[in-house]
Design a protein around this motif. Structure first.
Motif, PDB file in Angstrom:
ATOM      1  N   TRP A   1      31.894 -18.666 -56.803  1.00  0.00           N
ATOM      2  CA  TRP A   1      30.827 -19.629 -56.496  1.00  0.00           C
ATOM      3  C   TRP A   1      29.495 -18.960 -56.820  1.00  0.00           C
ATOM      4  CZ3 TRP A   1      35.359 -19.608 -53.760  1.00  0.00           C
ATOM      5  CH2 TRP A   1      35.934 -20.832 -53.431  1.00  0.00           C
ATOM      6  N   TYR A   2      28.548 -19.714 -57.372  1.00  0.00           N
ATOM      7  CA  TYR A   2      27.308 -19.104 -57.841  1.00  0.00           C
ATOM      8  C   TYR A   2      26.195 -20.147 -57.921  1.00  0.00           C
ATOM      9  CZ  TYR A   2      29.189 -21.331 -62.037  1.00  0.00           C
ATOM     10  OH  TYR A   2      29.720 -22.243 -62.926  1.00  0.00           O
ATOM     11  N   PRO A   3      24.934 -19.723 -57.795  1.00  0.00           N
ATOM     12  CA  PRO A   3      23.822 -20.644 -58.014  1.00  0.00           C
ATOM     13  C   PRO A   3      23.862 -21.177 -59.445  1.00  0.00           C
ATOM     14  CG  PRO A   3      23.076 -18.689 -56.850  1.00  0.00           C
ATOM     15  CD  PRO A   3      24.466 -18.396 -57.325  1.00  0.00           C
ATOM     16  N   ALA A   4      23.754 -22.487 -59.562  1.00  0.00           N
ATOM     17  CA  ALA A   4      23.876 -23.131 -60.871  1.00  0.00           C
ATOM     18  C   ALA A   4      22.503 -23.567 -61.389  1.00  0.00           C
ATOM     19  CB  ALA A   4      24.803 -24.341 -60.756  1.00  0.00           C
ATOM     20  N   ALA A   5      22.461 -23.849 -62.670  1.00  0.00           N
ATOM     21  CA  ALA A   5      21.232 -24.361 -63.279  1.00  0.00           C
ATOM     22  C   ALA A   5      20.904 -25.733 -62.701  1.00  0.00           C
ATOM     23  CB  ALA A   5      21.405 -24.446 -64.791  1.00  0.00           C
ATOM     24  N   ASP A   6      19.636 -26.057 -62.657  1.00  0.00           N
ATOM     25  CA  ASP A   6      19.214 -27.367 -62.159  1.00  0.00           C
ATOM     26  C   ASP A   6      19.879 -28.483 -62.966  1.00  0.00           C
ATOM     27  OD1 ASP A   6      17.612 -26.218 -60.263  1.00  0.00           O
ATOM     28  OD2 ASP A   6      15.786 -26.313 -61.494  1.00  0.00           O
ATOM     29  N   GLY A   7      20.188 -29.551 -62.253  1.00  0.00           N
ATOM     30  CA  GLY A   7      20.770 -30.713 -62.912  1.00  0.00           C
ATOM     31  C   GLY A   7      22.268 -30.660 -63.074  1.00  0.00           C
ATOM     32  N   ALA A   8      22.910 -29.672 -62.491  1.00  0.00           N
ATOM     33  CA  ALA A   8      24.362 -29.565 -62.612  1.00  0.00           C
ATOM     34  C   ALA A   8      25.038 -30.789 -62.010  1.00  0.00           C
ATOM     35  CB  ALA A   8      24.854 -28.305 -61.903  1.00  0.00           C
ATOM     36  N   SER A   9      26.006 -31.331 -62.727  1.00  0.00           N
ATOM     37  CA  SER A   9      26.751 -32.490 -62.224  1.00  0.00           C
ATOM     38  C   SER A   9      28.161 -32.423 -62.787  1.00  0.00           C
ATOM     39  CB  SER A   9      26.077 -33.800 -62.644  1.00  0.00           C
ATOM     40  OG  SER A   9      26.049 -33.929 -64.057  1.00  0.00           O
ATOM     41  N   GLY A  10      29.082 -33.067 -62.076  1.00  0.00           N
ATOM     42  CA  GLY A  10      30.465 -33.074 -62.528  1.00  0.00           C
ATOM     43  C   GLY A  10      31.428 -33.025 -61.359  1.00  0.00           C
ATOM     44  N   ASP A  11      32.607 -32.501 -61.598  1.00  0.00           N
ATOM     45  CA  ASP A  11      33.674 -32.469 -60.612  1.00  0.00           C
ATOM     46  C   ASP A  11      33.329 -31.510 -59.471  1.00  0.00           C
ATOM     47  OD1 ASP A  11      36.095 -32.612 -59.279  1.00  0.00           O
ATOM     48  OD2 ASP A  11      37.158 -31.325 -60.705  1.00  0.00           O
ATOM     49  N   THR A  12      33.381 -32.013 -58.239  1.00  0.00           N
ATOM     50  CA  THR A  12      33.061 -31.188 -57.076  1.00  0.00           C
ATOM     51  C   THR A  12      34.273 -31.019 -56.155  1.00  0.00           C
ATOM     52  OG1 THR A  12      32.222 -33.148 -55.905  1.00  0.00           O
ATOM     53  CG2 THR A  12      30.613 -31.787 -57.087  1.00  0.00           C
ATOM     54  N   THR A  13      35.460 -31.126 -56.722  1.00  0.00           N
ATOM     55  CA  THR A  13      36.672 -30.940 -55.929  1.00  0.00           C
ATOM     56  C   THR A  13      37.319 -29.590 -56.231  1.00  0.00           C
ATOM     57  OG1 THR A  13      38.093 -32.014 -57.578  1.00  0.00           O
ATOM     58  CG2 THR A  13      37.118 -33.416 -55.865  1.00  0.00           C
ATOM     59  N   LEU A  14      38.145 -29.142 -55.301  1.00  0.00           N
ATOM     60  CA  LEU A  14      38.927 -27.926 -55.460  1.00  0.00           C
ATOM     61  C   LEU A  14      40.386 -28.267 -55.228  1.00  0.00           C
ATOM     62  CD1 LEU A  14      36.731 -25.652 -53.148  1.00  0.00           C
ATOM     63  CD2 LEU A  14      36.671 -25.633 -55.642  1.00  0.00           C
ATOM     64  N   LYS A  15      41.280 -27.685 -55.993  1.00  0.00           N
ATOM     65  CA  LYS A  15      42.713 -27.875 -55.812  1.00  0.00           C
ATOM     66  C   LYS A  15      43.289 -26.621 -55.164  1.00  0.00           C
ATOM     67  CE  LYS A  15      43.135 -31.924 -57.859  1.00  0.00           C
ATOM     68  NZ  LYS A  15      43.596 -33.135 -57.137  1.00  0.00           N
ATOM     69  N   ALA A  16      43.918 -26.803 -54.007  1.00  0.00           N
ATOM     70  CA  ALA A  16      44.420 -25.651 -53.265  1.00  0.00           C
ATOM     71  C   ALA A  16      45.771 -25.971 -52.650  1.00  0.00           C
ATOM     72  CB  ALA A  16      43.424 -25.274 -52.169  1.00  0.00           C
ATOM     73  N   PHE A  17      46.589 -24.949 -52.467  1.00  0.00           N
ATOM     74  CA  PHE A  17      47.873 -25.119 -51.807  1.00  0.00           C
ATOM     75  C   PHE A  17      47.736 -24.853 -50.314  1.00  0.00           C
ATOM     76  CE2 PHE A  17      49.343 -24.732 -56.135  1.00  0.00           C
ATOM     77  CZ  PHE A  17      50.405 -25.626 -56.171  1.00  0.00           C
ATOM     78  N   LEU A  18      48.541 -25.578 -49.542  1.00  0.00           N
ATOM     79  CA  LEU A  18      48.566 -25.406 -48.097  1.00  0.00           C
ATOM     80  C   LEU A  18      49.371 -24.175 -47.693  1.00  0.00           C
ATOM     81  CD1 LEU A  18      49.180 -29.033 -46.764  1.00  0.00           C
ATOM     82  CD2 LEU A  18      47.016 -27.781 -46.883  1.00  0.00           C
ATOM     83  N   ARG A  19      49.366 -23.913 -46.394  1.00  0.00           N
ATOM     84  CA  ARG A  19      50.120 -22.796 -45.823  1.00  0.00           C
ATOM     85  C   ARG A  19      51.614 -22.916 -46.092  1.00  0.00           C
ATOM     86  NH1 ARG A  19      53.130 -19.566 -44.533  1.00  0.00           N
ATOM     87  NH2 ARG A  19      53.182 -18.188 -42.710  1.00  0.00           N
ATOM     88  N   ASP A  20      52.106 -24.139 -46.332  1.00  0.00           N
ATOM     89  CA  ASP A  20      53.537 -24.286 -46.607  1.00  0.00           C
ATOM     90  C   ASP A  20      53.925 -23.754 -47.979  1.00  0.00           C
ATOM     91  OD1 ASP A  20      52.617 -26.273 -48.342  1.00  0.00           O
ATOM     92  OD2 ASP A  20      53.382 -27.939 -47.150  1.00  0.00           O
ATOM     93  N   GLY A  21      52.938 -23.485 -48.829  1.00  0.00           N
ATOM     94  CA  GLY A  21      53.199 -22.916 -50.148  1.00  0.00           C
ATOM     95  C   GLY A  21      53.665 -23.899 -51.188  1.00  0.00           C
ATOM     96  N   THR A  22      53.795 -25.163 -50.819  1.00  0.00           N
ATOM     97  CA  THR A  22      54.313 -26.158 -51.775  1.00  0.00           C
ATOM     98  C   THR A  22      53.401 -27.362 -51.948  1.00  0.00           C
ATOM     99  OG1 THR A  22      55.595 -27.232 -50.015  1.00  0.00           O
ATOM    100  CG2 THR A  22      56.707 -25.535 -51.308  1.00  0.00           C
ATOM    101  N   THR A  23      52.622 -27.701 -50.946  1.00  0.00           N
ATOM    102  CA  THR A  23      51.792 -28.900 -50.987  1.00  0.00           C
ATOM    103  C   THR A  23      50.422 -28.581 -51.553  1.00  0.00           C
ATOM    104  OG1 THR A  23      52.913 -29.744 -49.018  1.00  0.00           O
ATOM    105  CG2 THR A  23      50.849 -30.815 -49.652  1.00  0.00           C
ATOM    106  N   GLU A  24      50.087 -29.217 -52.674  1.00  0.00           N
ATOM    107  CA  GLU A  24      48.752 -29.043 -53.250  1.00  0.00           C
ATOM    108  C   GLU A  24      47.841 -30.159 -52.765  1.00  0.00           C
ATOM    109  OE1 GLU A  24      48.201 -29.505 -57.512  1.00  0.00           O
ATOM    110  OE2 GLU A  24      46.917 -27.712 -57.522  1.00  0.00           O
ATOM    111  N   VAL A  25      46.643 -29.797 -52.321  1.00  0.00           N
ATOM    112  CA  VAL A  25      45.703 -30.772 -51.780  1.00  0.00           C
ATOM    113  C   VAL A  25      44.372 -30.671 -52.513  1.00  0.00           C
ATOM    114  CG1 VAL A  25      46.811 -30.701 -49.523  1.00  0.00           C
ATOM    115  CG2 VAL A  25      44.838 -29.216 -49.982  1.00  0.00           C
ATOM    116  N   THR A  26      43.558 -31.687 -52.332  1.00  0.00           N
ATOM    117  CA  THR A  26      42.221 -31.720 -52.913  1.00  0.00           C
ATOM    118  C   THR A  26      41.197 -31.467 -51.816  1.00  0.00           C
ATOM    119  OG1 THR A  26      42.891 -33.273 -54.637  1.00  0.00           O
ATOM    120  CG2 THR A  26      40.539 -33.109 -54.170  1.00  0.00           C
TER     121      THR A  26
END
Length: 431
Positions: free
Chosen positions: A76-101
């Motif tokens: 994660w880092y400071p971005a240039a002004d006007g940055a726009s686009g996808d603001t989601t992250l894809k991560a797996f849960l503690r169960d190791g199998t379920t991917e969430v947004t």
């Protein structure tokens, strides 16, 4: 109209947001003015001892098996002004199998800012198991205030790669220092991130086993007894981190100026003693719940703080909080189910029986901001947010009609009236 509002509210509540700011959030928890970008980095640390290939019951191999150790890092880092686009992250849960947004504010692969002065670098190291998104609420938050944050997926320690514990014990600090070196190279290679951050001015944040690794990286050496544990590093491989050994004495990196450890593990199982903890070379900020049943409190995290070296180390305690105090992001909605395979409700990995997670996160964001700003940016004014009566419940709210504080005002700075409850902040005396 009421129905529409109700539907909209339900939709909003269903999002797995990492950027929640409650009305009770203390002052420094607020996001900064900088837009934030986020991107994935893939790294490989060559020639590392392959702990998983060593059979503890067989004779010690000579030479030790090695492999090229892969590490995924979210930056994660400071971005240039006007940055726009996808603001989601894809991560797996503690169960190791379920991917969430997950939903935040950082824009995927946004162009980095071009600051007049390079930002400090902060490394984040998760627990066992965990992943690089577990403390994403904190990573995104401090990035908006002028930090570049590199959060590590520790191989053999993630939800999807969890393996023999010995690998985590041996590799945790090595991973932290390798990522620091790779980030330093990336800043110096004249590419997109040249001038964005200064790896010579780095902070480290660790949770649970990440906190264990942070203590080692800071100069704390493990005990001789822990090196010999049959369930630990096989055939003495943890000996590289033993207090007093040449390998450990040469380990700490002067580029790391301070560290924050949430619920650091190890005192409860004999990995630390006063001699080993006296080796810590940088100021550390410990954060814990007084009912931590994993790392323990009185004989665990608090004992680490009490035995740490003769430096201004601090301890923030969430009274009645557990092991998850402050560090994990709010539980994703998909985690609220009982896993027959794991034997527990997956949401318990993120939540606390007493404290609201978003509130704990906001408090952590506030204190980490004050600590890092003071130690990495030299902002001594932030030190006033750390000059507190020890027990928050004993703070007195006493102000004049114009809002100025009276002489007997001792309410915790940055907390609105009545919102500093259930916390303790202590600083180890420096002799």
């Amino acid at each position: 109209m009421a129905l529409a509002v109700g539907i909209a509210g339900t939709t909003l509540m269903a999002e797995n947001r990492i950027d929640t700011q409650l009305p009770s959030a203390p002052e420094l928890a607020a996001y900064g003015d900088l837009p934030v970008g986020v991107r994935q980095l893939d790294m490989v640390n060559p020639g590392q001892i392959d702990i998983l290939a060593i059979d503890p019951a067989a004779p010690k191999p000579d030479p030790m098996p090695t492999y090229d150790r892969p590490l995924t890092v979210e930056m994660w880092y400071p971005a240039a002004d006007g940055a726009s686009g996808d603001t989601t992250l894809k991560a797996f849960l503690r169960d190791g199998t379920t991917e969430v947004t997950l939903q935040g504010t950082a824009v995927r692969d946004a162009a980095p800012a071009a600051p007049d002065n390079a930002y400090p670098l902060v490394l984040i190291s998760h627990g066992y198991p965990g992943n690089r998104f577990l403390l994403s609420h904190l990573a995104e938050n401090i990035a908006s205030k002028g930090y570049v944050v590199a959060s590590i997926d520790h191989t053999d320690s993630t939800y999807r790669t969890q393996a023999a514990f010995g690998s985590t014990l041996v590799n945790r600090s090595l991973d932290q220092l390798f990522v620091l070196e790779e980030m330093a190279k990336m800043a110096a290679d004249g590419g997109n991130f040249a001038g964005l951050y200064d790896a010579n001015n780095t902070g480290l944040i660790g949770y649970s086993m990440g906190g264990y690794g942070a203590i080692i990286t800071a100069g704390g050496g493990v005990t001789e007894a822990s090196v010999g544990y049959p369930w630990g590093g096989p055939h003495g491989t943890l000996g590289i981190h033993q207090a007093g050994s040449d390998t450990h004495e040469n380990l700490p990196d002067a580029r790391i100026k301070t560290a924050v450890a949430f619920g650091p593990w190890g005192m409860n199982t004999g990995f630390w003693d006063a001699a080993g903890l006296s080796g810590i070379r940088i100021p550390m900020f410990f954060i814990a719940g007084s009912q931590d049943d994993v790392s323990l409190y009185e004989s665990g995290v608090r004992a680490i703080w009490e035995n740490a070296s003769n430096l201004p180390h601090a301890l923030l305690t969430y009274v009645n909080g557990g092991h998850n105090s402050g560090a994990p992001m709010p539980a994703p909605k998909e985690s609220f189910y009982f896993s027959e395979e794991k034997g527990f409700n997956i949401s318990e990995h993120y939540t606390d029986p007493v404290w609201n997670t978003a509130r704990m996160n906001n408090i952590a964001q506030h204190f980490v901001t004050a600590w890092m700003d003071q130690h990495l940016k030299g902002d001594e004014d932030k030190g006033t947010y750390l000059d507190l009566v020890e027990n928050s419940n004993e703070g007195v709210w006493s102000v004049n009609d114009d809002g100025t504080e009276k002489d007997d005002h001792s309410h915790w700075k940055g907390f609105a009236k009545g919102t500093a409850k259930g916390l303790q902040y202590e600083v180890k005396s420096v002799e």
